[in-house]
Design an enzyme around this catalytic site. Structure first.
Site, mmCIF file in Angstrom:
data_model
loop_
_atom_site.group_PDB
_atom_site.id
_atom_site.type_symbol
_atom_site.label_atom_id
_atom_site.label_comp_id
_atom_site.label_asym_id
_atom_site.label_seq_id
_atom_site.Cartn_x
_atom_site.Cartn_y
_atom_site.Cartn_z
ATOM 1 N N GLU A 389 0.668 -1.125 -0.075
ATOM 2 C CA GLU A 389 0.220 -0.116 -0.062
ATOM 3 C C GLU A 389 0.838 1.365 0.082
ATOM 4 O OE1 GLU A 389 -2.972 1.019 2.783
ATOM 5 O OE2 GLU A 389 -4.547 -0.036 1.834
HETATM 6 S S1 MYA Z 1 -1.361 -2.167 -3.892
HETATM 7 C C1 MYA Z 1 -0.029 -1.415 -4.614
HETATM 8 C C2 MYA Z 1 0.376 -0.049 -3.876
HETATM 9 N N1 MYA Z 1 1.435 0.664 -4.643
HETATM 10 C C3 MYA Z 1 1.702 1.814 -4.425
HETATM 11 O O1 MYA Z 1 1.403 2.382 -3.332
HETATM 12 C C4 MYA Z 1 2.409 2.519 -5.212
HETATM 13 C C5 MYA Z 1 3.564 3.480 -4.592
HETATM 14 N N2 MYA Z 1 3.572 4.811 -5.285
HETATM 15 C C6 MYA Z 1 3.106 6.019 -5.367
HETATM 16 O O2 MYA Z 1 1.953 6.200 -4.461
HETATM 17 C C7 MYA Z 1 3.468 6.859 -6.180
HETATM 18 O O3 MYA Z 1 4.113 6.221 -7.681
HETATM 19 C C8 MYA Z 1 4.221 7.968 -5.943
HETATM 20 C C9 MYA Z 1 4.613 9.064 -6.985
HETATM 21 C C10 MYA Z 1 3.837 8.719 -4.625
HETATM 22 C C11 MYA Z 1 5.714 7.567 -5.497
HETATM 23 N N3 MYA Z 1 -2.575 11.448 -3.855
HETATM 24 O O4 MYA Z 1 5.488 13.156 -10.202
HETATM 25 P P1 MYA Z 1 4.889 12.316 -8.904
HETATM 26 C C12 MYA Z 1 0.105 13.376 -7.645
HETATM 27 C C13 MYA Z 1 -2.972 12.314 -4.652
HETATM 28 O O5 MYA Z 1 5.150 12.559 -7.590
HETATM 29 P P2 MYA Z 1 5.513 9.777 -9.170
HETATM 30 C C14 MYA Z 1 -0.726 -2.816 -2.625
HETATM 31 O O6 MYA Z 1 0.451 -2.903 -2.179
HETATM 32 C C15 MYA Z 1 1.046 14.409 -7.530
HETATM 33 O O7 MYA Z 1 0.651 15.484 -6.757
HETATM 34 N N4 MYA Z 1 -2.294 12.776 -5.679
HETATM 35 O O8 MYA Z 1 4.673 10.925 -9.133
HETATM 36 C C16 MYA Z 1 -1.838 -3.941 -1.817
HETATM 37 C C17 MYA Z 1 1.114 14.794 -9.025
HETATM 38 O O9 MYA Z 1 -0.019 15.458 -9.263
HETATM 39 P P3 MYA Z 1 0.267 16.687 -10.158
HETATM 40 C C18 MYA Z 1 -0.927 12.129 -5.710
HETATM 41 O O10 MYA Z 1 6.876 10.373 -9.092
HETATM 42 C C19 MYA Z 1 -1.906 -3.741 -0.512
HETATM 43 C C20 MYA Z 1 1.112 13.551 -9.848
HETATM 44 O O11 MYA Z 1 0.392 12.723 -9.077
HETATM 45 C C21 MYA Z 1 -0.451 11.071 -4.735
HETATM 46 O O12 MYA Z 1 5.408 9.025 -10.437
HETATM 47 C C22 MYA Z 1 -2.965 -4.468 0.281
HETATM 48 C C23 MYA Z 1 2.468 12.762 -10.000
HETATM 49 O O13 MYA Z 1 3.154 12.829 -8.922
HETATM 50 C C24 MYA Z 1 -1.225 10.685 -3.863
HETATM 51 N N5 MYA Z 1 -1.096 9.985 -3.046
HETATM 52 O O14 MYA Z 1 5.315 8.752 -7.933
HETATM 53 C C25 MYA Z 1 -3.729 -3.748 1.340
HETATM 54 N N6 MYA Z 1 0.779 10.894 -4.972
HETATM 55 O O15 MYA Z 1 0.698 16.283 -11.796
HETATM 56 C C26 MYA Z 1 -4.809 -4.029 1.822
HETATM 57 C C27 MYA Z 1 1.176 11.560 -6.399
HETATM 58 O O16 MYA Z 1 -1.275 17.437 -10.526
HETATM 59 C C28 MYA Z 1 -5.267 -3.342 3.109
HETATM 60 N N7 MYA Z 1 -0.029 12.348 -6.532
HETATM 61 O O17 MYA Z 1 1.132 17.817 -9.515
HETATM 62 C C29 MYA Z 1 -6.388 -3.867 3.642
HETATM 63 C C30 MYA Z 1 -6.753 -3.850 5.251
HETATM 64 C C31 MYA Z 1 -5.957 -4.696 5.769
HETATM 65 C C32 MYA Z 1 -5.923 -5.193 7.292
HETATM 66 C C33 MYA Z 1 -4.515 -5.352 7.697
HETATM 67 C C34 MYA Z 1 -4.204 -6.204 8.860
HETATM 68 C C35 MYA Z 1 -3.327 -5.988 9.847
#
Ligand code: MYA
Length: 578
Positions: A389
């Site tokens: 996540e």
């Molecule tokens: S699912 C897979 C999880 N994968 C990820 O989370 C991927 C992580 N990577 C990223 O989030 C992005 O690639 C990052 C940005 C942040 C690194 N909200 O040029 P940029 C906008 C809104 O910085 P990048 C899994 O794991 C940013 O402002 N906007 O992009 C399963 C910009 O906008 P603009 C955002 O360098 C889990 C544009 O995007 C956000 O490529 C299962 C480009 O930004 C954001 N957050 O990388 C879990 N971020 O163009 C289940 C960026 O307008 C859980 N932007 O300026 C369930 C419950 C569990 C119970 C648990 C028990 C203990």
């Protein structure tokens, strides 16, 4: 009372502005949801209680039996966030997070199976689905007839989500999808996939699609053999010339990256809730164990070092619970920009659980290490929380760089308005005083008559001073770091992480203060103990943030980098004693 729902508390804080109306009063659940939640929690506890041996068995087998999945369906565990009119329980963010908490008290694999469905698998449909899409899929998803999975990650695209290579090409009225997704939670049991693929258009654009298992060319790999959450299904999911009707585009064509980010932001309080549930379970296990285990003639619960562990577990649980509840409350109140706050709650919650699980295992000593007891499973299950996540490392960069971007814009505006300062003294004067006033109020408002907090009980004055001093120093530090590094800040990850850690600590403190304040207002019978928690936590925050501020100029970053380079070049350790 603020009505501006566009405000991000943390983005304002980095500019030295404390928007107290955003975090006060502490959010509460509405009465209707509370009632449904309470009865649902009773059913869940009645059903899952006493199943410990089965959870252990399924963990070792690496699979959950089909009959148990069926029971999950019947109990409504796949219907949590689906609106009532479509057959769901209609939980909003806070109630949903609380529900995941309850499931996670029993077993991580069960929590992740239900959580991945609602937090990310079908959340895109909730946030971006058209009426027709909702009408078509909600009933099946609510009944668990369709289980959902979120397909973003690929072999070459983890943290760098924008670099996916799965591709969808428009062909007449449909799209043709090709590619492979990796580590997909629920991959082997899902029949509803939210899939992200590159689509034609400006460089890097992606689009989100709803793909169903019955489409020709969709397949999944074998169950992955994992360290933890072993009974939950994790597989690859492949798409070979899958034809997707254009009606299955989720959100706008080319806007898939934002769709993915918004799903992740919105779902993060589910994981936070899960962490809180597991922490409560750890406290229960460790307390019972400490009272039963006798060494040197008395229960180990009597010893200071055991009390120290359990006391810290309590403080971390209260802080994480406050933070997760505050963020889910902001989502439910309609705040639009909570990406930084949600990321903070994910990082903080997952790290609190990691420490808590480790300490619970330590309290149990040798028993903790034995698979016969649940401690080692909780430790294994909770490890991935810091990775999936969004890894905590990438989220720390996101948290601090987002704030720095705002400060950068402010500085740019300031410097461009100063261009003609001597020609236009009045304009220049106005801007300078405005800027200086903001900075001055940061410097002098602390704790005194000018305190930014007008709604806090006087009993919280000490914590308020720590918060305000931290805010002032945060804004000044962001400003200073940016002036020092400019755009190069993107490559200064040590400095960025420090700023993120300060932001995380301050937001957690704000959440704890807000909650304790509400308890004071409500004359809660537990308030004395809550004030003790606040006192411990605010002290920790003061010491940690002070350390982090100090390290901005006084650090060993370059030496650490040099040593890492040495290990990297030799691919190992260079100083054997032989
Ligand atoms: S699912 C897979 C999880 N994968 C990820 O989370 C991927 C992580 N990577 C990223 O989030 C992005 O690639 C990052 C940005 C942040 C690194 N909200 O040029 P940029 C906008 C809104 O910085 P990048 C899994 O794991 C940013 O402002 N906007 O992009 C399963 C910009 O906008 P603009 C955002 O360098 C889990 C544009 O995007 C956000 O490529 C299962 C480009 O930004 C954001 N957050 O990388 C879990 N971020 O163009 C289940 C960026 O307008 C859980 N932007 O300026 C369930 C419950 C569990 C119970 C648990 C028990 C203990």
């Amino acid at each position: 009372m603020t009505t501006n729902k566009k405000i991000s508390f943390m983005r304002s804080l980095c500019m030295g502005i404390i928007e107290e109306d955003v975090i006060l009063p502490f959010p509460t659940l509405n009465a209707g949801e509370k009632e449904t939640l309470t009865s649902m929690i009773d059913s869940i506890n009645g059903w899952l209680k006493g199943k410990d041996q089965e959870f252990r068995k399924w963990d070792r087998q690496g699979e959950m039996p089909a009959e148990f999945l069926q029971e999950m369906r019947e109990l409504g565990l796949f219907s949590l966030i689906i609106p009532e009119e479509h057959g769901g329980l209609g939980f909003h963010s806070a109630a949903y997070s609380r529900m995941v908490q309850e499931i996670a008290k029993h077993d991580g694999s069960v929590a992740i199976t239900a959580g991945a469905h609602s937090s990310i698998g079908m959340r895109g449909l909730l946030l971006f689905g058209t009426d027709d899409q909702k009408k078509k899929f909600y009933p099946k998803l609510a009944a668990g007839e369709m289980i959902a999975a979120f397909c973003l990650t690929e072999p070459g695209a983890g943290s760098d989500a924008a670099s996916i290579r799965t591709k969808a090409v428009k062909d007449g009225d449909s799209w043709v999808l090709n590619g492979e997704k990796l580590w997909i939670t629920n991959g082997g049991i899902a029949s509803f996939f939210t899939v992200f693929a590159k689509t034609e258009g400006p460089e890097g654009q992606m689009t989100a699609f709803i793909v169903t298992k019955d489409m020709a060319g969709v397949s999944c790999g074998p169950h992955e053999d994992k360290m933890g959450l072993r009974a939950s299904s994790t597989t690859t999911v492949s798409f070979d010339k899958v034809r997707i009707p254009k009606e299955n585009v989720l959100g706008e064509v080319g806007k898939g990256f934002k769709v993915a980010m918004k799903i992740l932001n919105s779902g993060r309080t589910g994981l936070g809730g899960g962490c809180v549930g597991a922490m409560k379970k750890c406290i229960e296990l460790a307390s019972k164990q400490a009272k039963q285990r006798v060494q040197f003639g008395q229960p180990i619960a009597e010893y200071g070092l055991i009390k120290q562990k359990i006391g810290h577990m309590v403080v971390e649980t209260y802080a994480a619970e406050s933070l997760v509840s505050l963020v889910s409350g902001l989502v439910d109140q309609g705040y639009e920009d909570y990406a930084v706050e949600a990321a903070i709650s994910k990082v903080f919650g997952t790290e609190c659980l990691w420490r808590t699980a480790d300490e619970a295992l330590q309290v149990a000593g040798g028993n903790g290490y034995m698979c016969e007891f649940p401690y080692e499973r909780v430790v294994r299950d909770s490890r991935v929380n810091r990775i999936f996540e969004g890894t905590n490392d990438i989220l720390r960069l996101f948290i601090a760089l987002t704030a720095m971007n705002d400060v950068g814009k402010q500085l740019k505006e300031l410097s461009s308005s100063l261009d003609g300062i001597f020609n236009d003294p009045i304009k220049g004067f106005g801007i300078l005083t405005d800027y200086a006033f903001k900075r001055m109020s940061q410097a002098t408002g602390v704790g005194g008559a000018k305190s930014a907090f007008t709604k806090l009980s006087p009993q919280l004055a000490g914590a308020a001073v720590i918060f305000e001093e931290g805010t002032r120093d945060l804004a000044l530090a962001a400003d200073r770091i940016l002036r020092k590094h400019g755009k190069a800040i993107i490559g200064k990850q040590f400095a960025t992480k420090r700023l993120a850690d300060i932001m995380i600590d301050l937001f957690a403190l704000g959440a704890v203060m807000s909650r304790v304040n509400s308890s004071i207002v409500a004359k809660s019978p537990t308030i004395a103990k809550e004030l003790e928690i606040l006192s411990v936590f605010s002290g920790q925050v003061r010491r940690r943030t002070k350390g982090n501020f100090g390290k901005i100029d006084d650090n060993d970053d370059e030496l650490i980098k040099s040593l890492a380079d040495e290990a990297l070049s030799k691919e190992g350790y260079s100083w054997d004693t032989l």
